[in-house]
Enzyme design. Structure first.
Site, PDB file in Angstrom:
ATOM      1  N   LYS A   1      -4.980  -8.900  -6.457  1.00 22.40           N
ATOM      2  CA  LYS A   1      -6.319  -9.037  -5.872  1.00 22.40           C
ATOM      3  C   LYS A   1      -7.191  -7.834  -6.230  1.00 22.40           C
ATOM      4  O   LYS A   1      -6.695  -6.719  -6.397  1.00 22.40           O
ATOM      5  CB  LYS A   1      -6.233  -9.214  -4.354  1.00 22.40           C
ATOM      6  CG  LYS A   1      -6.066  -7.932  -3.570  1.00 22.40           C
ATOM      7  CD  LYS A   1      -6.455  -8.135  -2.098  1.00 22.40           C
ATOM      8  CE  LYS A   1      -6.553  -6.791  -1.396  1.00 22.40           C
ATOM      9  NZ  LYS A   1      -7.825  -6.477  -0.805  1.00 22.40           N
TER      10      LYS A   1
ATOM     11  N   LYS B   1       0.809  -1.221   0.000  1.00 19.79           N
ATOM     12  CA  LYS B   1       0.000   0.000   0.000  1.00 19.79           C
ATOM     13  C   LYS B   1       0.843   1.273   0.000  1.00 19.79           C
ATOM     14  O   LYS B   1       0.370   2.327  -0.413  1.00 19.79           O
ATOM     15  CB  LYS B   1      -0.955   0.014   1.195  1.00 19.79           C
ATOM     16  CG  LYS B   1      -2.122  -0.941   1.031  1.00 19.79           C
ATOM     17  CD  LYS B   1      -3.253  -0.592   1.974  1.00 19.79           C
ATOM     18  CE  LYS B   1      -4.485  -1.427   1.621  1.00 19.79           C
ATOM     19  NZ  LYS B   1      -5.651  -1.080   2.430  1.00 19.79           N
TER      20      LYS B   1
ATOM     21  N   LYS C   1     -10.396  -2.190  -3.256  1.00 16.84           N
ATOM     22  CA  LYS C   1     -11.093  -0.910  -3.307  1.00 16.84           C
ATOM     23  C   LYS C   1     -10.132   0.201  -3.668  1.00 16.84           C
ATOM     24  O   LYS C   1     -10.454   1.094  -4.439  1.00 16.84           O
ATOM     25  CB  LYS C   1     -11.695  -0.572  -1.942  1.00 16.84           C
ATOM     26  CG  LYS C   1     -12.898  -1.387  -1.572  1.00 16.84           C
ATOM     27  CD  LYS C   1     -13.644  -0.713  -0.417  1.00 16.84           C
ATOM     28  CE  LYS C   1     -13.994  -1.703   0.663  1.00 16.84           C
ATOM     29  NZ  LYS C   1     -13.011  -1.748   1.763  1.00 16.84           N
TER      30      LYS C   1
HETATM   31  P1  ATP Z   1      -8.677  -1.458   0.619  1.00 16.06           P
HETATM   32  O1  ATP Z   1      -8.085  -1.529  -0.764  1.00 16.06           O
HETATM   33  O2  ATP Z   1      -9.158  -0.096   1.017  1.00 16.06           O
HETATM   34  O3  ATP Z   1      -7.801  -2.139   1.654  1.00 16.06           O
HETATM   35  P2  ATP Z   1     -10.136  -3.885   0.312  1.00 16.06           P
HETATM   36  O4  ATP Z   1     -10.767  -4.085  -1.013  1.00 16.06           O
HETATM   37  O5  ATP Z   1      -8.854  -4.598   0.602  1.00 16.06           O
HETATM   38  O6  ATP Z   1     -10.007  -2.315   0.516  1.00 16.06           O
HETATM   39  P3  ATP Z   1     -11.026  -4.187   3.034  1.00 16.06           P
HETATM   40  O7  ATP Z   1     -12.084  -3.311   3.593  1.00 16.06           O
HETATM   41  O8  ATP Z   1      -9.602  -3.898   3.360  1.00 16.06           O
HETATM   42  O9  ATP Z   1     -11.215  -4.217   1.429  1.00 16.06           O
HETATM   43  O10 ATP Z   1     -11.338  -5.691   3.417  1.00 16.06           O
HETATM   44  C1  ATP Z   1     -12.629  -6.140   3.812  1.00 16.06           C
HETATM   45  C2  ATP Z   1     -12.682  -7.650   3.738  1.00 16.06           C
HETATM   46  O11 ATP Z   1     -12.689  -8.064   2.368  1.00 16.06           O
HETATM   47  C3  ATP Z   1     -11.463  -8.337   4.375  1.00 16.06           C
HETATM   48  O12 ATP Z   1     -11.922  -9.478   5.069  1.00 16.06           O
HETATM   49  C4  ATP Z   1     -10.621  -8.752   3.205  1.00 16.06           C
HETATM   50  O13 ATP Z   1      -9.865  -9.915   3.485  1.00 16.06           O
HETATM   51  C5  ATP Z   1     -11.695  -9.053   2.161  1.00 16.06           C
HETATM   52  N1  ATP Z   1     -11.182  -8.884   0.788  1.00 16.06           N
HETATM   53  C6  ATP Z   1     -10.667  -7.748   0.274  1.00 16.06           C
HETATM   54  N2  ATP Z   1     -10.309  -7.939  -1.007  1.00 16.06           N
HETATM   55  C7  ATP Z   1     -10.606  -9.232  -1.322  1.00 16.06           C
HETATM   56  C8  ATP Z   1     -10.490 -10.030  -2.507  1.00 16.06           C
HETATM   57  N3  ATP Z   1      -9.993  -9.527  -3.628  1.00 16.06           N
HETATM   58  N4  ATP Z   1     -10.925 -11.309  -2.462  1.00 16.06           N
HETATM   59  C9  ATP Z   1     -11.443 -11.828  -1.317  1.00 16.06           C
HETATM   60  N5  ATP Z   1     -11.591 -11.123  -0.168  1.00 16.06           N
HETATM   61  C10 ATP Z   1     -11.179  -9.840  -0.157  1.00 16.06           C
HETATM   62 MG    MG Z   2      -7.767  -4.114   2.364  1.00 18.87          MG
END
Ligand code: ATP
Ligand code: MG
Length: 331
Positions: free
Chosen positions: A195, A112, A198
């Site tokens: 992956k 990040k 967001k």
């Molecule tokens: P950010 O990029 O802001 O970190 P994020 O997409 O990683 O956002 P989070 O809010 O950090 O989302 O994570 C929320 C939940 O979603 C966590 O349990 C994380 O493990 C799960 N998660 C995030 N991205 C994935 C993905 N690509 N596949 C499966 N699970 C995911």
């Molecule tokens: Mg995340």
């Protein structure tokens, strides 16, 4: 009942498909068999630069999506992390137990912070995993349902819980990860080796649950695949197709071998079209429910306030125990 705790960041105006399949869907399924605590982690969301108005909006949108996905306030505690001050308080204690080198090994920080350079990243982003440690330990959670990207942070949680328990006396349950193997890592549609995220995915790579279904259908149809024609599950050589199959299997409640059989002799276009329809069918009603819930802000805020009260009952007990064990005077 065994206890679970998990959280999601209000860092976007919609959850994406990875959040849903890797986390949120499991949260819903776990409500009745577990004493469940789920939160919108607004403290985590300020580790990157943010806009206060957007944060307020996204915190409500996140809570509304969780309710629309099937969380029910009578069956779980749903709250905003900042409403439970014990999270920040325990995070300080745990940060004093964490080695600098230990924190430096967290790969998500490296990922990040890579975009703008480590020097530009906030100290909060660096210590974020320690806040997550506190999140989990406050509730004495036995299980933490998260995606694969959180595995390393959960290992840290276990290490620090054991360290505290050994040094100062047992205050914490040592949690187990609860990672659903098949959907723990949904990949970016344009870059199927990273992956879906967001904050890091390009607009074409991420499937946002609240987006216009037509837009999402189009994104699936333009998902990166490969130059072969055969529809088979091969993560290493065909990561794009493997990702589509995995999403299809999860949403359609089919197995991957079944899908491979069904699509024998068919083209990528057929697979994409059917998957686009399935996504629309699944998330059109979800989008409508979310909008309905958001229309009554008063009710939504009341649900969060009630959830925070339930959460504080547990969290304050753990923190009091920790403060005592570590040697703080009682008031
Ligand atoms: P950010 O990029 O802001 O970190 P994020 O997409 O990683 O956002 P989070 O809010 O950090 O989302 O994570 C929320 C939940 O979603 C966590 O349990 C994380 O493990 C799960 N998660 C995030 N991205 C994935 C993905 N690509 N596949 C499966 N699970 C995911
Ligand atoms: Mg995340």
């Amino acid at each position: 009942l065994p206890r679970v705790l998990s959280g999601i960041q209000p860092t976007a105006d919609s959850f994406h498909l990875g959040n849903y399949l890797g986390a949120v869907r499991n949260w819903v399924a776990m409500q009745d068999d577990y004493d469940a605590y789920y939160m919108v982690v607004d403290l985590h969301a300020i580790t990157v630069e943010h806009d206060p108005q957007a944060l307020r909006r996204r915190t409500r949108v996140s809570a509304a999506q969780l309710l629309a996905a099937g969380l029910e306030p009578q069956r779980c505690a749903l709250f905003a992390q900042s409403h439970v001050p014990e999270h920040a308080q325990l995070a300080w204690v745990m940060s004093c137990l964490t080695g600098f080198g230990e924190a430096s090994r967290m790969t998500q920080f490296k990922d990040k912070s890579a975009k703008h350079g480590v020097g530009a990243a906030s100290v909060g982003l660096f210590t974020y995993p320690i806040l997550m440690v506190a999140d989990v330990l406050l509730y004495q959670a036995g299980f933490v349902p998260v995606g694969e990207d959180q595995r390393q942070h959960l290992e840290l949680t276990r290490d620090l819980a054991q360290r505290f328990n050994t040094r100062y006396g047992k205050a914490f349950t040592v949690p187990e990860p609860y990672i659903i193997k098949d959907t723990a890592k949904i990949m970016d549609l344009q870059d199927p080796t990273s992956k879906m995220s967001k904050s890091a995915s390009s607009p074409g790579g991420i499937l946002e649950l609240l987006d216009d279904p037509k837009v999402n259908a189009k994104k699936i149809k333009s998902a990166v695949t490969d130059t072969e024609r055969e529809i088979r599950f091969d993560e290493e050589n065909k990561p794009g197709v493997a990702n589509l199959l995995r999403i299809y299997a999860a949403l359609g409640e089919r197995t991957i071998p079944e899908l491979e059989r069904d699509y024998e002799g068919k083209g990528y276009g057929d697979l994409k079209k059917d998957l686009a329809d399935l996504v629309t069918e699944t998330f059109q009603p979800f989008k409508e429910r979310t909008e309905e819930i958001l229309a009554d802000t008063g009710k939504l805020d009341a649900i969060l306030a009630e959830g925070a009260e339930k959460a504080r009952e547990v969290a304050s007990r753990t923190l009091a125990e920790v403060y005592d064990k570590i040697g703080f005077l009682s008031k």
